[in-house]
Design a protein around this motif. Structure first.
Motif, PDB file in Angstrom:
ATOM      1  N   GLU A  46       0.816  -1.214   0.000  1.00  0.00           N
ATOM      2  CA  GLU A  46       0.000   0.000   0.000  1.00  0.00           C
ATOM      3  C   GLU A  46       0.848   1.262   0.000  1.00  0.00           C
ATOM      4  OE1 GLU A  46      -3.072  -1.424  -0.721  1.00  0.00           O
ATOM      5  OE2 GLU A  46      -3.844   0.221   0.487  1.00  0.00           O
ATOM      6  N   GLY A  47       2.122   1.087   0.353  1.00  0.00           N
ATOM      7  CA  GLY A  47       2.977   2.261   0.429  1.00  0.00           C
ATOM      8  C   GLY A  47       4.215   1.972   1.267  1.00  0.00           C
ATOM      9  N   LEU A  48       4.754   3.032   1.850  1.00  0.00           N
ATOM     10  CA  LEU A  48       6.054   2.960   2.513  1.00  0.00           C
ATOM     11  C   LEU A  48       5.937   3.286   3.997  1.00  0.00           C
ATOM     12  CD1 LEU A  48       9.245   2.984   2.313  1.00  0.00           C
ATOM     13  CD2 LEU A  48       9.045   5.428   1.798  1.00  0.00           C
ATOM     14  N   PHE A  49       6.634   2.519   4.824  1.00  0.00           N
ATOM     15  CA  PHE A  49       6.823   2.885   6.230  1.00  0.00           C
ATOM     16  C   PHE A  49       8.326   3.017   6.421  1.00  0.00           C
ATOM     17  CE2 PHE A  49       6.031   1.400  10.915  1.00  0.00           C
ATOM     18  CZ  PHE A  49       6.763   2.477  11.362  1.00  0.00           C
ATOM     19  N   LEU A  50       8.769   4.243   6.523  1.00  0.00           N
ATOM     20  CA  LEU A  50      10.205   4.484   6.571  1.00  0.00           C
ATOM     21  C   LEU A  50      10.633   4.932   7.955  1.00  0.00           C
ATOM     22  CD1 LEU A  50      12.796   4.678   4.848  1.00  0.00           C
ATOM     23  CD2 LEU A  50      12.258   7.084   4.490  1.00  0.00           C
ATOM     24  N   SER A  51      11.644   4.262   8.467  1.00  0.00           N
ATOM     25  CA  SER A  51      12.253   4.792   9.680  1.00  0.00           C
ATOM     26  C   SER A  51      13.756   4.709   9.495  1.00  0.00           C
ATOM     27  CB  SER A  51      11.729   4.065  10.912  1.00  0.00           C
ATOM     28  OG  SER A  51      12.396   2.875  11.122  1.00  0.00           O
TER      29      SER A  51
END
Ligand code: SF4
Lengths: 409, 238
Positions: A106-111
């Motif tokens: 669904e998209g990006l989870f950036l850390s």
């Protein structure tokens, strides 16, 4: 030798898996009919499930796992001998778009780990989100984990592009911080949450010219707490959550059972992740947010402040408050129906609609796919009254699972 | 069959019927018709979720919704070569119900800037930037491969936490019937079998006594800084 993209993806997704959140719901509705790529549809989609049963909705990665901090519970802490890697901003953008086009995510989870300093790191992350949105017209979901101590200006810029921002408090008490994350300052984390809340409030006011809300972190902010690394009780943890929900209007607090990490610090327990405890905390959190329970009520009957691992917290509350049952499904108010073990919010709504047209019996409840075994002792319905059942001394025994041998690592 | 002209139905029935007719159960039409008929006398029928007909219809609706949802989740596009500025992708999917046309607008809203075809045993949907086309002729399974699948498998393997193995949970949400068309699914048996071993290894391998070099350098730096600060404050006082 420089690591390949695939090798770095392996390292930087491995490092990201201790973040429990993968949610992609509750944001503004968008599509690409007027250009760009991607859509968000209100409720997020889980595109795959890993064998740990967790939903994979987003490409959850770290920009880099180098970190100048040394938080004991973290696989990326500077004193760990874990293999290190780093993506360029272009690589993160490319992976996100190509994964998205194939409908993996669904998209990006950036850390990210913190390199050089907080602002430098945050700047790179903001650049990635800006490129995705502006250069590539990406309309999918973006969750950005903000870097502790990053400047307000950068966080506000991030909010223009991200659907959700989060900052993990990780430890439920300030004492825990001192012990396990001495370089972090809980006061500053709370300040960041407060500032973000205010910025979200400001943006939600309609602007004069356009009469539209500004696009700013539409899916709100969330946080995560690690369970079982320190000695905080469930009552303490839930109290902290309640404070966070009330003060900063967080959308979600995630609970992450502390899980053994490779090359883990010696100051931490080497245990199997307390998954059942984590599950019970989620249930209690749910009762607080959607079922009208106060945290104090949920933990009141527990001497050690720990939730019952064998029974879910609603059932456990009901058994401690038998005087308030049985509840008449044909007459009781919504608030009380919500407290019946086995009734979810949807069931309660269906009951309220249906009972306007007829007197409901157990067979009606059965057709609403309620577990009759579970609710029977707690309700009265047309030609059903459990009067004696609720007084049974072995009521708990009817629900509790048979005792099991403790599993050790 | 004769239906009087003054027949009115609530919007809620139209929504329900639209979902029901996608269901693969041949009895769906008879049930929809019976509800339509009963609605003429019992105007609030649909408000009674406990009515046996309504409960059955809702169950069908739910099953179609779930199938729709799983299709939006588990379709996997593979890139195919194409001339011109637009990129092209093809997917093969096997739904339970007749939902190809129902899901097509979702893929159009999302993948607007690329050409795509979704082929299924129950028909195809296709988008070329101008028209959305659907049919219900059974399609053949195309032979497809895409290099990016390898990166996706890498991600899938590494985002999995072996210390939290919960196979049943995974299988309720991602039932085995979908696995054959999911590029990542071939990794699952290996992940499950290797999980215990990996956790044990982690436990055996206690924290190493030596920290990495950059950590030592970091420490030296912060110490130097505090030193300098102390030095400064000492000097300024003197
Ligand atoms: S700052 Fe974040 S990445 Fe760095 S050690 Fe602490 S928790 Fe880990």
């Amino acid at each position: 030798m420089k690591k390949t993209l695939k090798q770095r993806l392996a390292i930087l997704s491995d490092a990201a898996k201790y973040d429990a959140s993968c949610a992609s719901s509750g944001t503004s509705k968008r599509d690409s009919l007027k250009g760009g790529l991607g859509s968000t549809e209100g409720s997020g989609i889980c595109h795959a499930y890993a064998p740990d049963g967790r939903c994979i909705s987003l490409l959850k990665i770290l920009m880099t796992n180098f970190c100048i901090y040394d938080c004991a519970y973290c696989i990326n802490r500077s004193s760990s001998n874990v293999e290190r890697a780093r993506f360029t901003p272009e690589e993160v953008v490319w992976l996100t778009l190509e994964f998205y086009r194939r409908n993996y995510i669904e998209g990006l989870f950036l850390s990210s780990g913190i390199i050089r300093n907080s602002d430098y790191t945050m700047e790179q992350m903001v650049r990635i989100t800006r490129d995705l949105r502006v250069k590539h017209g990406f309309n999918g979901y973006i969750h950005l984990k903000t870097i502790p101590e990053a400047s307000t200006k950068l966080i506000e810029e991030a909010g223009l592009f991200a659907d959700r921002l989060s900052i993990n408090i990780e430890l439920p008490t300030d004492a825990g911080f001192e012990k396990f994350a001495p370089q972090k300052h809980p006061k500053n984390i709370r300040r960041s949450m407060g500032e973000l809340k205010n910025a979200i409030d400001d943006a939600s006011e309609l602007t004069l010219q356009t009469r539209r809300k500004k696009h700013f972190v539409p899916a709100g902010q969330s946080t995560q707490m690690i369970i079982g690394a320190d000695t905080a009780s469930d009552a303490t943890i839930l109290g902290t959550s309640a404070g966070l929900y009330d003060r900063y209007r967080l959308r979600r607090v995630y609970y992450s059972a502390f899980s053994p990490i490779p090359d883990s610090s010696k100051s931490l327990p080497l245990i199997k992740p307390p998954l059942m405890r984590e599950h019970r905390l989620y249930q209690a959190d749910w009762l607080y947010r959607f079922y009208g329970f106060e945290i104090g009520e949920i933990t009141a009957g527990r001497v050690d402040g720990m939730l019952d691992l064998q029974l879910d917290p609603k059932l456990s509350w009901a058994l401690e408050n038998r005087a308030r049952f049985p509840v008449d499904v044909n007459k009781a108010e919504r608030e009380m129906l919500l407290r019946v073990p086995g009734f979810g919010t949807k069931t309660v709504d269906a009951i309220l609609v249906a009972r306007a047209h007829k007197r409901l019996g157990l067979d009606d409840l059965g057709r609403l796919r309620v577990s009759l075994k579970k609710v029977k002792p707690f309700v009265t319905a047309a030609s059903w009254s459990p009067a004696r059942l609720i007084d049974r001394v072995d009521l708990r025994g009817m629900f509790a699972p048979p005792p099991q041998q403790m599993e050790l690592l | 069959m004769h239906i009087s002209r003054s027949l009115t139905v609530p919007q809620a029935f139209l929504d329900l019927a639209q979902a029901m007719i996608c269901h693969s159960d041949p009895a769906r039409f008879a049930l929809a018709y019976r509800i339509l008929w009963r609605l003429q006398g019992e105007r609030h029928l649909l408000d009674i979720p406990t009515d046996p007909d309504v409960a059955r219809a809702r169950k069908m609706e739910k099953s179609v919704r779930r199938d729709y949802h799983k299709m939006t989740a588990f379709v996997r596009f593979k890139e195919v070569p194409q001339d011109g500025p637009r990129r092209a992708f093809v997917a093969w999917f096997e739904p339970d119900h007749h939902i190809v046309a129902r899901t097509a607008p979702f893929f159009q809203r999302r993948f607007t800037d690329m050409d795509w075809v979704i082929a299924t045993p129950m028909g195809r949907s296709a988008w070329d930037g101008e028209a959305l086309r659907c049919d219900d002729a059974p399609a053949d399974k195309p032979d497809l491969s895409d290099d990016t699948d390898e990166l996706w498998r890498t991600y899938f393997v590494n985002i999995f936490n072996p210390a939290r193995l919960k196979v049943k949970m995974m299988q309720t949400e991602m039932p085995k019937k979908y696995w054959k068309n999911l590029p990542e699914a071939e990794m699952i048996p290996g992940l499950i079998n290797g999980a215990e071993q990996r956790v044990r290894e982690m436990a055996d391998r206690l924290a190493s006594d030596t920290a990495p070099r950059f950590n030592t350098r970091l420490h030296a730096k912060t110490q130097a800084k505090t030193h300098a600060k102390i030095h400064e404050s000492v000097q300024s006082r003197s």
